[in-house]
Enzyme design. Structure first.
Site, short mmCIF file in Angstrom:
data_model
loop_
_atom_site.label_atom_id
_atom_site.label_comp_id
_atom_site.label_asym_id
_atom_site.label_seq_id
_atom_site.Cartn_x
_atom_site.Cartn_y
_atom_site.Cartn_z
N LYS A 1 3.54 -15.75 -15.44
CA LYS A 1 3.66 -16.97 -14.63
C LYS A 1 4.90 -17.74 -15.09
CE LYS A 1 0.64 -20.76 -13.16
NZ LYS A 1 -0.68 -21.39 -13.36
N ARG B 1 -8.35 -14.68 -4.24
CA ARG B 1 -8.68 -16.08 -3.97
C ARG B 1 -9.36 -16.20 -2.61
NH1 ARG B 1 -4.11 -18.59 -6.88
NH2 ARG B 1 -3.13 -16.88 -8.03
N ASP C 1 11.70 -22.82 -7.68
CA ASP C 1 12.64 -22.01 -8.46
C ASP C 1 11.97 -20.81 -9.13
OD1 ASP C 1 11.15 -23.27 -10.38
OD2 ASP C 1 12.82 -24.30 -11.36
N ARG D 1 -0.89 -14.50 -18.20
CA ARG D 1 -2.26 -14.88 -17.88
C ARG D 1 -3.09 -13.64 -17.61
NH1 ARG D 1 -3.09 -19.01 -12.92
NH2 ARG D 1 -2.43 -17.35 -11.53
N ASP E 1 -6.70 -21.76 -2.27
CA ASP E 1 -5.88 -20.72 -2.93
C ASP E 1 -6.05 -20.78 -4.44
OD1 ASP E 1 -4.41 -23.20 -2.21
OD2 ASP E 1 -2.90 -22.39 -3.56
N ASN E 2 -6.75 -21.78 -4.94
CA ASN E 2 -7.01 -21.85 -6.38
C ASN E 2 -8.49 -21.61 -6.68
OD1 ASN E 2 -4.32 -22.44 -6.78
ND2 ASN E 2 -4.63 -24.65 -6.78
N GLY F 1 4.50 -17.57 -5.96
CA GLY F 1 5.88 -18.05 -5.84
C GLY F 1 6.59 -18.10 -7.18
#
Ligand code: AMP
Ligand code: MG
Length: 473
Positions: A108, A179, A120, A172, A244-245, A88
């Site tokens: 990121k 994931r 945002d 990154r 998801d992490n 996102g």
């Protein structure tokens, strides 16, 4: 020599439903804060001048060979399943391939994507520098992790609870960004073809020896067991161990409200969003098993016989706690100087940890003092609590050769302490990046005594204690 990244993009060749192609959104006035030259060299990147790199690592200029995209994934967030997540606030530029290794290069904080939901797509300077420092510190500690290649300020404000904050973008680097939630994305849609494509891709990229989904699960379980044991051994609390992490590669990823403990307590939680302590320090071994069970569930459709799959997967997941325990014990044995195994070792370690918790002993400094022969007892509210343990420990140490060297290599002198990280961020917001650069220098050799940096080894004064950490959103 001109700035170049040796892109060779494979994820962009996956079926269209794996991602959305989208360019990063340009920012007003990108300025390079830091560029990780050593990492860049490993990745085969030819550095450019600062302006050129500020443009590339802010997303203002898409570097040659990049094919920016936002990856789709799903995930269990605090136990609740979200079938549609995704990058996102990130753009995968592509993969750099050098020295036979492939690494994702991802921006990121680089603008909204179709997966932004209410967000945002941006990041402010604090979380960007936090992730930079913590991920590089983790790497220097010898723990698998994503890395930080660059940080830039955007020259634009980002609006958060605190008001307007300086915007920033982190570049990154990771072995991949696949994931558990990526597998869940396809499993939740009963998209077996997509699942198979992801499986083939993951096996080729990370586990070429795996011959079926059970093999893949076993291999991921082994890496994650080791990873979480390593976190425990340095007092690291990830803070958002959502599926998801959790990576398939076994690298630490998604540094949000994570933190290293100062004084030891198993129930320690820092994250402001973890109200019930789901991801507390001592819960991490249980949570990773739960996450691997979710991966197992997502992998079932890949096996020819569901019943056989469930039976095999269950066995693998059920064996994981013992595996973590074993890794944990090896690492904590080393932390108290033991290279051999005896029956009473686990009890001896457990006894020390109990006494540390009861006496608010600093986790890092207590173990480091064991290594250096420093006054470990001073770390305890009641030093006698240490003395009693020390007697038993010294007796056990007689069976060991050179325990000091073993402990020095296992017990860092330096971790990114929360209060130092917060002070560093406060300085950076005022335009002073010296504390950021200094933290990075010192933390790049965490196992060395660095007398000039004694201030960075000290626990926080009562007024400096950071009680809560916040995610970057
Ligand atoms: P995290 O807690 O960082 O793992 O993020 C969970 C999800 O929220 C991911 O899909 C992120 O991409 C998304 N997200 C986090 N922060 C933002 C943001 N500022 N704008 C848009 N999406 C975000
Ligand atoms: Mg995340």
């Amino acid at each position: 020599m001109t700035f170049s990244i040796p892109f060779d993009n494979s994820y962009a060749r996956m079926p269209a439903r794996f991602y959305t192609r989208i360019d990063p959104k340009p920012v007003a006035a990108p300025r390079l804060i830091r560029f990780n030259r050593a990492l860049a060299a490993d990745l085969g990147i030819t550095p450019g001048d600062d302006d050129e790199m500020a443009r590339a690592f802010s997303g203002n200029a898409v570097p040659e060979g990049a094919e920016p995209l936002a990856q789709a994934y799903a995930g269990h967030q605090f136990g609740g399943f979200s079938p549609q997540l995704g990058d996102g606030r990130a753009n995968l530029l592509g993969e750099a391939v050098a020295n036979g290794k492939r690494f994702d290069i991802q921006l990121k904080g680089s603008g909204p994507t179709p997966y932004s939901r209410m967000g945002d797509g941006r990041a402010w300077l604090g979380p960007v520098l936090r992730e930079y420092v913590l991920s590089e510190a983790m790497h220097a500690l010898g723990i698998p992790t994503s890395r930080a290649l660059a940080a830039v300020t955007t020259g634009e404000p980002v609006w958060r609870e605190q008001g307007a904050l300086p915007g920033a973008v982190l570049t990154r680097v990771a072995a991949s960004h696949i994931r558990v939630g990526t597998f869940q994305f396809f499993a939740a849609r009963r998209d077996v073809e997509g699942l198979k494509a992801l499986y083939d891709y993951t096996v080729a990229r990370h586990y070429p020896d795996a011959s079926d989904a059970a093999d893949l699960l076993q291999a991921v379980v082994e890496r994650q067991a080791r990873l979480v044991a390593q976190w425990m051994a340095v007092g690291f609390i990830h803070g958002v161990m959502n599926t998801d992490n959790t990576t398939l590669s076994g690298e630490t990823i998604d540094y949000g409200p994570c933190a290293f403990m100062d004084s030891y307590h198993p129930d320690t939680v820092y994250s402001s969003i973890d109200a019930h302590g789901r991801y507390a320090y001592s819960s991490q071994p249980d949570v990773i098993v739960w996450n691997m069970a979710q991966l197992a569930t997502a992998l079932v459709p890949l096996m020819p016989d569901a019943e056989v799959a469930v039976e095999r997967f269950t066995r693998i997941v059920h064996a994981m706690p013992a595996l973590i325990r074993e890794e944990w014990l090896t690492l904590f044995r080393r932390k108290i100087g033991l290279g051999t195994a005896q029956d009473g070792d686990e009890a001896l370690i457990g006894d020390l940890l109990t006494r540390m918790a009861e006496n608010r002993a600093d986790f890092t400094n207590t173990f480091r003092a064991l290594a250096t022969g420093g006054p470990a007892r001073d770390q305890f509210l009641n030093p006698a609590a240490f003395d009693e343990w020390e007697t038993a420990w010294r007796t056990r140490l007689k069976a060991e050769e050179d325990p000091q060297a073993r402990m020095r290599a296992a017990n860092p002198a330096f971790i990114p302490r929360n209060h130092r990280v917060e002070q560093m961020i406060a300085a950076a917001v005022e335009g002073d990046f010296a504390p950021f650069n200094r933290l990075l220098e010192v933390l790049s050799n965490p196992y060395d005594d660095q007398p000039d940096a004694a201030d960075l080894a000290r626990p926080p004064a009562p007024s400096e204690v950071v009680k809560q950490t916040f995610c970057g959103t």
